[in-house]
Design an enzyme around this catalytic site. Sequence first.
Site, PDB file in Angstrom:
ATOM      1  N   LYS A  32       0.849  -1.190   0.000  1.00 24.63           N
ATOM      2  CA  LYS A  32       0.000   0.000   0.000  1.00 24.63           C
ATOM      3  C   LYS A  32       0.885   1.240   0.000  1.00 24.63           C
ATOM      4  O   LYS A  32       1.789   1.362   0.834  1.00 24.63           O
ATOM      5  CB  LYS A  32      -0.911   0.013   1.232  1.00 24.63           C
ATOM      6  CG  LYS A  32      -1.803   1.249   1.297  1.00 24.63           C
ATOM      7  CD  LYS A  32      -2.834   1.127   2.403  1.00 24.63           C
ATOM      8  CE  LYS A  32      -2.378   1.648   3.735  1.00 24.63           C
ATOM      9  NZ  LYS A  32      -2.252   3.109   3.819  1.00 24.63           N
ATOM     10  N   ASP A  59      -3.412   4.366  -1.945  1.00 23.48           N
ATOM     11  CA  ASP A  59      -4.348   4.841  -0.920  1.00 23.48           C
ATOM     12  C   ASP A  59      -4.350   6.369  -0.881  1.00 23.48           C
ATOM     13  O   ASP A  59      -3.741   6.980  -0.010  1.00 23.48           O
ATOM     14  CB  ASP A  59      -3.884   4.239   0.424  1.00 23.48           C
ATOM     15  CG  ASP A  59      -4.732   4.643   1.604  1.00 23.48           C
ATOM     16  OD1 ASP A  59      -5.870   5.110   1.400  1.00 23.48           O
ATOM     17  OD2 ASP A  59      -4.255   4.483   2.741  1.00 23.48           O
ATOM     18  N   LYS A  61      -7.376   8.231  -1.218  1.00 24.93           N
ATOM     19  CA  LYS A  61      -8.668   8.679  -0.635  1.00 24.93           C
ATOM     20  C   LYS A  61      -9.214   9.945  -1.297  1.00 24.93           C
ATOM     21  O   LYS A  61      -9.386  10.977  -0.654  1.00 24.93           O
ATOM     22  CB  LYS A  61      -8.521   8.920   0.872  1.00 24.93           C
ATOM     23  CG  LYS A  61      -8.108   7.696   1.668  1.00 24.93           C
ATOM     24  CD  LYS A  61      -8.135   7.987   3.161  1.00 24.93           C
ATOM     25  CE  LYS A  61      -7.727   6.816   4.012  1.00 24.93           C
ATOM     26  NZ  LYS A  61      -6.281   6.504   3.970  1.00 24.93           N
ATOM     27  N   ASP A  64     -13.827  14.901  -4.007  1.00 24.96           N
ATOM     28  CA  ASP A  64     -13.984  16.209  -4.659  1.00 24.96           C
ATOM     29  C   ASP A  64     -15.272  16.153  -5.476  1.00 24.96           C
ATOM     30  O   ASP A  64     -16.030  15.187  -5.364  1.00 24.96           O
ATOM     31  CB  ASP A  64     -12.753  16.496  -5.544  1.00 24.96           C
ATOM     32  CG  ASP A  64     -12.492  17.996  -5.705  1.00 24.96           C
ATOM     33  OD1 ASP A  64     -13.458  18.751  -5.937  1.00 24.96           O
ATOM     34  OD2 ASP A  64     -11.325  18.401  -5.607  1.00 24.96           O
ATOM     35  N   THR A 119     -11.419   5.837  10.948  1.00 24.51           N
ATOM     36  CA  THR A 119     -11.434   5.294  12.314  1.00 24.51           C
ATOM     37  C   THR A 119     -11.075   6.373  13.342  1.00 24.51           C
ATOM     38  O   THR A 119     -11.262   6.179  14.534  1.00 24.51           O
ATOM     39  CB  THR A 119     -10.467   4.102  12.443  1.00 24.51           C
ATOM     40  OG1 THR A 119      -9.283   4.403  11.728  1.00 24.51           O
ATOM     41  CG2 THR A 119     -11.078   2.834  11.901  1.00 24.51           C
ATOM     42  N   ARG A 211       3.009  -1.302  10.799  1.00 19.13           N
ATOM     43  CA  ARG A 211       4.103  -1.454  11.757  1.00 19.13           C
ATOM     44  C   ARG A 211       4.389  -2.862  12.260  1.00 19.13           C
ATOM     45  O   ARG A 211       5.564  -3.169  12.505  1.00 19.13           O
ATOM     46  CB  ARG A 211       3.888  -0.474  12.924  1.00 19.13           C
ATOM     47  CG  ARG A 211       4.143   0.964  12.489  1.00 19.13           C
ATOM     48  CD  ARG A 211       3.465   1.965  13.378  1.00 19.13           C
ATOM     49  NE  ARG A 211       2.019   1.902  13.239  1.00 19.13           N
ATOM     50  CZ  ARG A 211       1.169   2.664  13.927  1.00 19.13           C
ATOM     51  NH1 ARG A 211       1.639   3.527  14.812  1.00 19.13           N
ATOM     52  NH2 ARG A 211      -0.130   2.549  13.730  1.00 19.13           N
TER      53      ARG A 211
HETATM   54  O1  C5P Z   1       0.994   0.507  11.208  1.00 20.50           O
HETATM   55  P1  C5P Z   1      -0.438   0.065  11.065  1.00 20.50           P
HETATM   56  O2  C5P Z   1      -0.618  -1.433  10.901  1.00 20.50           O
HETATM   57  O3  C5P Z   1      -1.317   0.646  12.158  1.00 20.50           O
HETATM   58  O4  C5P Z   1      -0.886   0.722   9.672  1.00 20.50           O
HETATM   59  C1  C5P Z   1      -2.208   0.635   9.190  1.00 20.50           C
HETATM   60  C2  C5P Z   1      -2.311   1.318   7.869  1.00 20.50           C
HETATM   61  O5  C5P Z   1      -3.685   1.358   7.512  1.00 20.50           O
HETATM   62  C3  C5P Z   1      -1.824   2.765   7.853  1.00 20.50           C
HETATM   63  O6  C5P Z   1      -1.298   3.037   6.555  1.00 20.50           O
HETATM   64  C4  C5P Z   1      -3.090   3.561   8.105  1.00 20.50           C
HETATM   65  O7  C5P Z   1      -3.039   4.840   7.541  1.00 20.50           O
HETATM   66  C5  C5P Z   1      -4.130   2.701   7.375  1.00 20.50           C
HETATM   67  N1  C5P Z   1      -5.492   2.885   7.838  1.00 20.50           N
HETATM   68  C6  C5P Z   1      -5.903   2.657   9.138  1.00 20.50           C
HETATM   69  N2  C5P Z   1      -7.214   2.829   9.485  1.00 20.50           N
HETATM   70  C7  C5P Z   1      -8.102   3.206   8.568  1.00 20.50           C
HETATM   71  C8  C5P Z   1      -7.710   3.437   7.249  1.00 20.50           C
HETATM   72  C9  C5P Z   1      -6.383   3.252   6.904  1.00 20.50           C
HETATM   73  O8  C5P Z   1      -5.092   2.298   9.972  1.00 20.50           O
HETATM   74  N3  C5P Z   1      -9.371   3.328   8.907  1.00 20.50           N
END
Ligand code: C5P
Length: 233
Positions: A32, A59, A61, A64, A119, A211
């Site tokens: 992603k 990604d 998003k 517009d 979220t 992460r």
């Molecule tokens: O590091 P981690 O596993 O928390 O990363 C989750 C990824 O998913 C990040 O790129 C974050 O921006 C994305 N994301 C999220 N929650 C959402 C939409 C996207 O954590 N509702």
Amino acid sequence: MGKDVIIACDFATAEQTFAFLDKFTDEKPFVKIGMELFYAEGPEIVREIKNRGHKIFLDLKLHDIPNTVKKAMSVLSRLDVDICNLHAAGGLDMMRGAVEGLTRPDGTRPLLIAVTQLTSIDQQRMENELLINRPLAEVVMKYAANAKEAGLDGVVCSPLEASKVHEACGSEFLTVTPGIRFADGPAGDQQRVTTPAKAREIGSDYIVVGRPITAAEDPVAAYRRCVDEFCSK
Ligand code: C5P
């Protein structure tokens, strides 16, 4: 639709991204690319990662007026990514325009999924800041239904919402779910988390993992553990 693990490559530069991807010698994970990396490095980073053989979820998003989103999606379709997204809050016409813009002259197009509510927005913020006085779960389901009506392929949602989305929109409607953590790992800033195995059980089609893989001591082993828990049982 095959289940897959998508690694969130939340890096600031191409150099860091390639240093990370170079660790994967035996596999080509689905990655992603988010706004930070795309705005820093431009479309070239997408082409380079694609040329290395990875599938890409871009990604960005989009949100517009319908005409602008349609034209922007038409540009993105030429990047040959596998999944794009937008905000369902942009409305049905915007989403229909996006599908139209994304569709190439030969009729093919990347998958298109919608963000329902971020979220970071909880019930209180939604009511006080956005003046939406309905239960958050109802808003998420309505936005998912709108996305389906507009011809999109699925939504980004919490794994905890995935089974409800499938119930309402059908099992073919994709659920792409972040908020994934190993049972023995830290949750970090994610509030509601699920393990890869649990996400599979609930019915997520794709998990987005950042992460727990990118910050792991051995990212390749962490990726394989995700694949093993999510895809192969
Ligand atoms: O590091 P981690 O596993 O928390 O990363 C989750 C990824 O998913 C990040 O790129 C974050 O921006 C994305 N994301 C999220 N929650 C959402 C939409 C996207 O954590 N509702």
